[in-house]
Motif scaffolding. Structure first.
Motif, PDB file in Angstrom:
ATOM      1  N   ILE A  99       0.815  -1.223   0.000  1.00 10.02           N
ATOM      2  CA  ILE A  99       0.000   0.000   0.000  1.00 10.02           C
ATOM      3  C   ILE A  99       0.850   1.277   0.000  1.00 10.02           C
ATOM      4  O   ILE A  99       0.662   2.148  -0.860  1.00 10.02           O
ATOM      5  CB  ILE A  99      -0.986  -0.004   1.189  1.00 10.02           C
ATOM      6  N   PRO A 100       1.796   1.452   0.940  1.00  7.32           N
ATOM      7  CA  PRO A 100       2.576   2.702   0.906  1.00  7.32           C
ATOM      8  C   PRO A 100       3.393   2.860  -0.364  1.00  7.32           C
ATOM      9  O   PRO A 100       3.541   3.967  -0.882  1.00  7.32           O
ATOM     10  CB  PRO A 100       3.471   2.591   2.146  1.00  7.32           C
ATOM     11  N   ILE A 101       3.907   1.730  -0.884  1.00  8.71           N
ATOM     12  CA  ILE A 101       4.679   1.802  -2.126  1.00  8.71           C
ATOM     13  C   ILE A 101       3.787   2.219  -3.284  1.00  8.71           C
ATOM     14  O   ILE A 101       4.150   3.077  -4.102  1.00  8.71           O
ATOM     15  CB  ILE A 101       5.334   0.434  -2.417  1.00  8.71           C
ATOM     16  N   ALA A 102       2.577   1.621  -3.362  1.00 12.05           N
ATOM     17  CA  ALA A 102       1.652   1.955  -4.446  1.00 12.05           C
ATOM     18  C   ALA A 102       1.206   3.412  -4.373  1.00 12.05           C
ATOM     19  O   ALA A 102       1.144   4.111  -5.386  1.00 12.05           O
ATOM     20  CB  ALA A 102       0.440   1.024  -4.388  1.00 12.05           C
ATOM     21  N   LEU A 103       0.902   3.887  -3.163  1.00  9.70           N
ATOM     22  CA  LEU A 103       0.479   5.277  -3.009  1.00  9.70           C
ATOM     23  C   LEU A 103       1.603   6.239  -3.380  1.00  9.70           C
ATOM     24  O   LEU A 103       1.374   7.263  -4.033  1.00  9.70           O
ATOM     25  CB  LEU A 103       0.023   5.529  -1.570  1.00  9.70           C
ATOM     26  N   LEU A 104       2.797   5.894  -2.963  1.00 11.25           N
ATOM     27  CA  LEU A 104       3.954   6.737  -3.289  1.00 11.25           C
ATOM     28  C   LEU A 104       4.169   6.816  -4.794  1.00 11.25           C
ATOM     29  O   LEU A 104       4.360   7.901  -5.361  1.00 11.25           O
ATOM     30  CB  LEU A 104       5.194   6.174  -2.593  1.00 11.25           C
ATOM     31  N   LEU A 105       4.112   5.660  -5.455  1.00 12.31           N
ATOM     32  CA  LEU A 105       4.283   5.636  -6.906  1.00 12.31           C
ATOM     33  C   LEU A 105       3.150   6.367  -7.612  1.00 12.31           C
ATOM     34  O   LEU A 105       3.378   7.110  -8.580  1.00 12.31           O
ATOM     35  CB  LEU A 105       4.361   4.187  -7.397  1.00 12.31           C
ATOM     36  N   TYR A 106       1.935   6.179  -7.145  1.00  7.13           N
ATOM     37  CA  TYR A 106       0.787   6.819  -7.780  1.00  7.13           C
ATOM     38  C   TYR A 106       0.917   8.338  -7.713  1.00  7.13           C
ATOM     39  O   TYR A 106       0.766   9.035  -8.715  1.00  7.13           O
ATOM     40  CB  TYR A 106      -0.502   6.367  -7.099  1.00  7.13           C
ATOM     41  N   PHE A 107       1.169   8.859  -6.497  1.00  3.91           N
ATOM     42  CA  PHE A 107       1.273  10.304  -6.334  1.00  3.91           C
ATOM     43  C   PHE A 107       2.418  10.862  -7.174  1.00  3.91           C
ATOM     44  O   PHE A 107       2.279  11.903  -7.830  1.00  3.91           O
ATOM     45  CB  PHE A 107       1.487  10.639  -4.854  1.00  3.91           C
ATOM     46  N   THR A 108       3.552  10.159  -7.166  1.00  6.63           N
ATOM     47  CA  THR A 108       4.710  10.635  -7.912  1.00  6.63           C
ATOM     48  C   THR A 108       4.448  10.649  -9.409  1.00  6.63           C
ATOM     49  O   THR A 108       4.745  11.638 -10.102  1.00  6.63           O
ATOM     50  CB  THR A 108       5.932   9.748  -7.604  1.00  6.63           C
ATOM     51  N   ILE A 109       3.886   9.562  -9.925  1.00  6.21           N
ATOM     52  CA  ILE A 109       3.650   9.465 -11.367  1.00  6.21           C
ATOM     53  C   ILE A 109       2.630  10.500 -11.827  1.00  6.21           C
ATOM     54  O   ILE A 109       2.819  11.160 -12.861  1.00  6.21           O
ATOM     55  CB  ILE A 109       3.187   8.037 -11.731  1.00  6.21           C
ATOM     56  N   ILE A 110       1.552  10.674 -11.057  1.00  6.71           N
ATOM     57  CA  ILE A 110       0.533  11.658 -11.426  1.00  6.71           C
ATOM     58  C   ILE A 110       1.126  13.060 -11.477  1.00  6.71           C
ATOM     59  O   ILE A 110       0.896  13.828 -12.431  1.00  6.71           O
ATOM     60  CB  ILE A 110      -0.653  11.604 -10.434  1.00  6.71           C
ATOM     61  N   GLN A 111       1.898  13.418 -10.466  1.00  7.55           N
ATOM     62  CA  GLN A 111       2.499  14.750 -10.439  1.00  7.55           C
ATOM     63  C   GLN A 111       3.522  14.935 -11.551  1.00  7.55           C
ATOM     64  O   GLN A 111       3.573  15.996 -12.189  1.00  7.55           O
ATOM     65  CB  GLN A 111       3.163  14.987  -9.082  1.00  7.55           C
ATOM     66  N   LEU A 112       4.315  13.896 -11.807  1.00  7.71           N
ATOM     67  CA  LEU A 112       5.302  13.988 -12.880  1.00  7.71           C
ATOM     68  C   LEU A 112       4.636  14.128 -14.244  1.00  7.71           C
ATOM     69  O   LEU A 112       5.096  14.897 -15.098  1.00  7.71           O
ATOM     70  CB  LEU A 112       6.217  12.757 -12.866  1.00  7.71           C
ATOM     71  N   LEU A 113       3.556  13.399 -14.456  1.00  4.08           N
ATOM     72  CA  LEU A 113       2.838  13.518 -15.719  1.00  4.08           C
ATOM     73  C   LEU A 113       2.245  14.919 -15.879  1.00  4.08           C
ATOM     74  O   LEU A 113       2.263  15.494 -16.969  1.00  4.08           O
ATOM     75  CB  LEU A 113       1.734  12.464 -15.795  1.00  4.08           C
ATOM     76  N   SER A 114       1.739  15.469 -14.786  1.00  5.50           N
ATOM     77  CA  SER A 114       1.174  16.818 -14.839  1.00  5.50           C
ATOM     78  C   SER A 114       2.242  17.854 -15.179  1.00  5.50           C
ATOM     79  O   SER A 114       2.045  18.709 -16.048  1.00  5.50           O
ATOM     80  CB  SER A 114       0.526  17.155 -13.498  1.00  5.50           C
ATOM     81  N   ILE A 115       3.377  17.752 -14.501  1.00  7.94           N
ATOM     82  CA  ILE A 115       4.462  18.705 -14.768  1.00  7.94           C
ATOM     83  C   ILE A 115       5.019  18.513 -16.174  1.00  7.94           C
ATOM     84  O   ILE A 115       5.305  19.485 -16.888  1.00  7.94           O
ATOM     85  CB  ILE A 115       5.576  18.538 -13.716  1.00  7.94           C
ATOM     86  N   SER A 116       5.170  17.256 -16.592  1.00  5.53           N
ATOM     87  CA  SER A 116       5.692  16.980 -17.934  1.00  5.53           C
ATOM     88  C   SER A 116       4.765  17.537 -19.007  1.00  5.53           C
ATOM     89  O   SER A 116       5.217  18.105 -20.002  1.00  5.53           O
ATOM     90  CB  SER A 116       5.885  15.473 -18.127  1.00  5.53           C
ATOM     91  N   GLY A 117       3.450  17.367 -18.792  1.00  8.12           N
ATOM     92  CA  GLY A 117       2.498  17.911 -19.754  1.00  8.12           C
ATOM     93  C   GLY A 117       2.588  19.419 -19.855  1.00  8.12           C
ATOM     94  O   GLY A 117       2.581  19.994 -20.952  1.00  8.12           O
ATOM     95  N   ALA A 118       2.705  20.088 -18.700  1.00  3.54           N
ATOM     96  CA  ALA A 118       2.827  21.543 -18.713  1.00  3.54           C
ATOM     97  C   ALA A 118       4.131  21.983 -19.379  1.00  3.54           C
ATOM     98  O   ALA A 118       4.158  22.947 -20.149  1.00  3.54           O
ATOM     99  CB  ALA A 118       2.760  22.077 -17.290  1.00  3.54           C
ATOM    100  N   LEU A 119       5.209  21.248 -19.098  1.00  4.79           N
ATOM    101  CA  LEU A 119       6.508  21.601 -19.685  1.00  4.79           C
ATOM    102  C   LEU A 119       6.506  21.403 -21.187  1.00  4.79           C
ATOM    103  O   LEU A 119       6.957  22.266 -21.948  1.00  4.79           O
ATOM    104  CB  LEU A 119       7.608  20.754 -19.042  1.00  4.79           C
ATOM    105  N   LEU A 120       5.984  20.275 -21.631  1.00  7.32           N
ATOM    106  CA  LEU A 120       5.942  20.018 -23.070  1.00  7.32           C
ATOM    107  C   LEU A 120       5.036  21.029 -23.774  1.00  7.32           C
ATOM    108  O   LEU A 120       5.346  21.484 -24.889  1.00  7.32           O
ATOM    109  CB  LEU A 120       5.453  18.593 -23.329  1.00  7.32           C
ATOM    110  N   GLY A 121       3.933  21.404 -23.130  1.00  6.43           N
ATOM    111  CA  GLY A 121       3.060  22.413 -23.722  1.00  6.43           C
ATOM    112  C   GLY A 121       3.758  23.745 -23.861  1.00  6.43           C
ATOM    113  O   GLY A 121       3.623  24.435 -24.885  1.00  6.43           O
TER     114      GLY A 121
END
Length: 354
Positions: A72-94
């Motif tokens: 559970i803690p590993i999955a939550l950590l990965l989920y939060f990290t991936i979601i935030q990274l995708l959001s930042i990456s999308g903004a950067l690429l835009g």
């Protein structure tokens, strides 16, 4: 006649077992790292399962719940990290696509201004700015290729994860049977030796989890404090990424500190970038070369250098599982030689008395 048959049986059984073991290892070679990693993680699942067992009826259910609690803690950590990274990456690429919409030279004004502030001639400043822009384009291309490579390797990765899950489950559920089998096979005169080696392995396994997770958490926490006081956005995400980056072989959190610090310098925030690199160096050095070995050794008498070599070269040769497998192998080897030496010293002392 019967005695002759017994001698023949005892003389052929061990070569046969050795041959079968070699053949089995040959079959398991592509997945042996995940199997061993699963056995190590099963140690911690069994610990959790023993705490749960008084509240549930079945051993299998306790093991499954232990795996879920560990995941559970590993999955939550990965989920939060991936979601935030995708959001930042999308903004950067835009932003980059918007910047390159009018021409192909990438008019990144912040980088141009930062280079011009260096006081160089216009031609030299232009060349440096163009080189930086070209590097950014190459970096984006490399990231795109990496994403494609990762996507193409998803089936193999899924198979490895499946093997890991089943290895954890069966080692956690049947670990007691494995230990009893080993006790039955080991000759009586060697049981004391193996008992001490197993005790050493138990200490090493305790120190591995403490020597990896706690230092990464400390580094992430201290990094988050630095990011906050230096005024960086996404403080929580940067702290998580810095802690996770500690598991990257050789480079470690410098992949975070270096990139962010250099970007800050290039965009005109020189003091911010320099301070991040400086404090990052202090945090990383203190955590990796002082806190990690010191915490690990609290649970074992294995020398800190053994753990340090196991962490570094285990990760280099086997990736993230090597962070656990490397120290375990070196730690058990160290414990075995230590016990052997103690037995030899004790034997010599007894011979002298005799």
């Amino acid at each position: 006649m019967i005695s002759h048959i017994k001698k023949m049986y005892s003389s052929t059984i061990f070569p046969l077992l050795l041959l079968l073991t070699i053949l089995s290892l040959g079959v398991l070679t592509p997945i042996i790292t995940m199997v061993i990693f699963g056995a190590i993680l099963a140690y911690y699942v069994r610990f959790i399962a023993r705490k749960i067992k008084p509240y549930v009826k079945y051993d299998t259910l306790a093991v499954v719940l232990g795996m879920i609690i560990l995941a559970i803690p590993i999955a939550l950590l990965l989920y939060f990290t991936i979601i935030q990274l995708l959001s930042i990456s999308g903004a950067l690429l835009g932003s980059l696509q918007q910047a390159t919409a009018d021409n192909s030279t990438m008019n990144l004004n912040s980088i141009n201004d930062a280079v011009q502030n260096l006081g160089l001639s216009p031609s030299v400043s232009g060349n440096i700015a163009d080189a930086i822009k070209s590097g950014i384009l190459q970096l984006l291309s490399a990231i795109t290729n990496s994403i494609i490579t990762i996507a193409s390797s998803i089936p193999a990765l899924a198979a490895q994860i499946l093997i890991l899950i089943f290895s954890i489950f069966y080692f956690a559920r049947d670990g007691g049977k494995i230990v009893r089998y080993i006790k039955d096979v080991v000759p009586g005169k060697d049981k004391d030796f193996y008992r001490e080696v197993i005790k050493g392995a138990d200490d090493v396994l305790k120190s591995i989890i403490v020597g990896n997770i706690i230092p990464a958490a400390i580094l992430g926490l201290l990094s988050g404090v630095v990011y906050y006081f230096l005024g960086y956005p996404y403080v929580i995400l940067l702290a998580i990424v810095s802690g996770i980056a500690m598991f990257i072989p050789i480079i470690g959190p410098w992949i975070v500190y270096g990139v962010i610090g250099l970007f800050s310098i290039l965009t005109g925030n020189t003091a911010q970038g320099v301070l991040l690199i400086f404090f990052g160096w202090i945090i990383e050095t203190t955590t990796d070369f002082y806190i990690r070995p010191r915490i690990s050794v609290r649970y074992s008498e294995v020398h800190p250098l053994v753990f340090l070599l196991g962490f570094i070269y285990g990760a280099v040769t086997m990736g993230i599982p090597g962070l656990f497998i490397g120290p375990l192998i070196l730690g058990i080897t160290y414990a075995a030689y230590k016990v052997y030496r103690q037995e030899r010293v004790k034997s010599k002392a007894q011979d002298k008395k005799a």
